[in-house]
Write an enzyme that holds these catalytic residues in place. Sequence first.
Site, short mmCIF file in Angstrom:
data_model
loop_
_atom_site.label_atom_id
_atom_site.label_comp_id
_atom_site.label_asym_id
_atom_site.label_seq_id
_atom_site.Cartn_x
_atom_site.Cartn_y
_atom_site.Cartn_z
N HIS A 101 0.85 -1.20 0.00
CA HIS A 101 0.00 0.00 0.00
C HIS A 101 0.88 1.24 0.00
O HIS A 101 2.05 1.18 0.40
CB HIS A 101 -0.85 0.06 1.29
CG HIS A 101 -1.93 -0.95 1.39
ND1 HIS A 101 -2.03 -1.82 2.46
CD2 HIS A 101 -2.98 -1.23 0.58
CE1 HIS A 101 -3.10 -2.59 2.30
NE2 HIS A 101 -3.69 -2.26 1.16
N CYS A 148 -2.16 0.15 10.04
CA CYS A 148 -3.20 -0.74 9.53
C CYS A 148 -4.08 -1.35 10.63
O CYS A 148 -5.16 -1.83 10.34
CB CYS A 148 -2.60 -1.84 8.67
SG CYS A 148 -1.55 -2.91 9.59
C1 CIR Z 1 -3.20 -7.85 3.39
O1 CIR Z 1 -2.36 -8.29 2.60
O2 CIR Z 1 -4.24 -7.34 3.00
C2 CIR Z 1 -2.92 -7.96 4.87
N1 CIR Z 1 -2.24 -9.18 5.14
C3 CIR Z 1 -2.11 -6.78 5.35
C4 CIR Z 1 -2.83 -5.50 5.22
C5 CIR Z 1 -2.05 -4.35 5.77
N2 CIR Z 1 -2.82 -3.16 5.70
C6 CIR Z 1 -2.33 -1.93 5.80
O3 CIR Z 1 -1.14 -1.75 5.92
N3 CIR Z 1 -3.19 -0.92 5.74
#
Ligand code: CIR
Length: 259
Positions: free
Chosen positions: A165, A252
């Site tokens: 992201h 996140c």
């Molecule tokens: C994913 O790949 O969607 C999750 N394992 C990690 C998401 C991390 N999200 C973020 O940094 N906003």
Amino acid sequence: MPHNTFTHALARVPTLNMGDGLTTQDLGEPDVALAIEQHAAYCEALRACGLNVTVLPGDAAYPDACFVEDTAVIYGDLVVITQPGAPSRQGETEAIQQVFGNRTVMRLTGDEYLEGGDVLVCADRVLIGLSGRTNRAGAERLRGWLQEYQNGLRVDFVSVSGVLHLKTGLTELAPGVLLKSPDFVTDYAFDFAEAHTLSDSEKYAANVLPINGSLLVHAGYSSVLKLAERYCSSVLPIQMSEFEKMDGSLTCLTLRYSV
Ligand code: CIR
């Protein structure tokens, strides 16, 4: 709009099967008991910053659900429920929409995809990353709603490659000071700010979380800590090793907002 000032945060506890979630890392399986401890310490740090933190139960159907940031974008009173670009994560938004049911809630639909990890609210503008999870239709819809909400708000699109992201690779340490991962590749020019590109060994620390005058940073990264202390008198290092294994970082694990 007060910048990085909030009263509330919403989190979601990691599930026992969090290791079944998506990841691009090769760091081994997360230790779930340790992840739950790290999650609790993170929530405590946010409480120490003055936030009222609600922690929702997890849902084993969604092993990535603890990464709540991706399910919504909250800007002032505007709540936008996203459509995650990752198909396995799309059902996560229902539980989050219920929490915000009594506020003005907009919802991305159709071919509009966006994850909250791609939205960085800077002091003078909002950046929306066009990544593997966020497409132009999602970014354009969000930009429209943000600019309807705040007339004249600058919202720029930023191409994202090399990281999951936008905020995996770029966050704002202080107004006008950016931290950038060396893995983050873009054609956007960051000439509006002082951008610090981190060394390869500190790249995970590019994600920092400023809240109510304090700054959460990933524990164990000395040059980021030093830089953080130059700009902020209240720096809180947080252990995130088990979330790093699943591509997660500080921002996140919560949605931050004010009521
Ligand atoms: C994913 O790949 O969607 C999750 N394992 C990690 C998401 C991390 N999200 C973020 O940094 N906003």
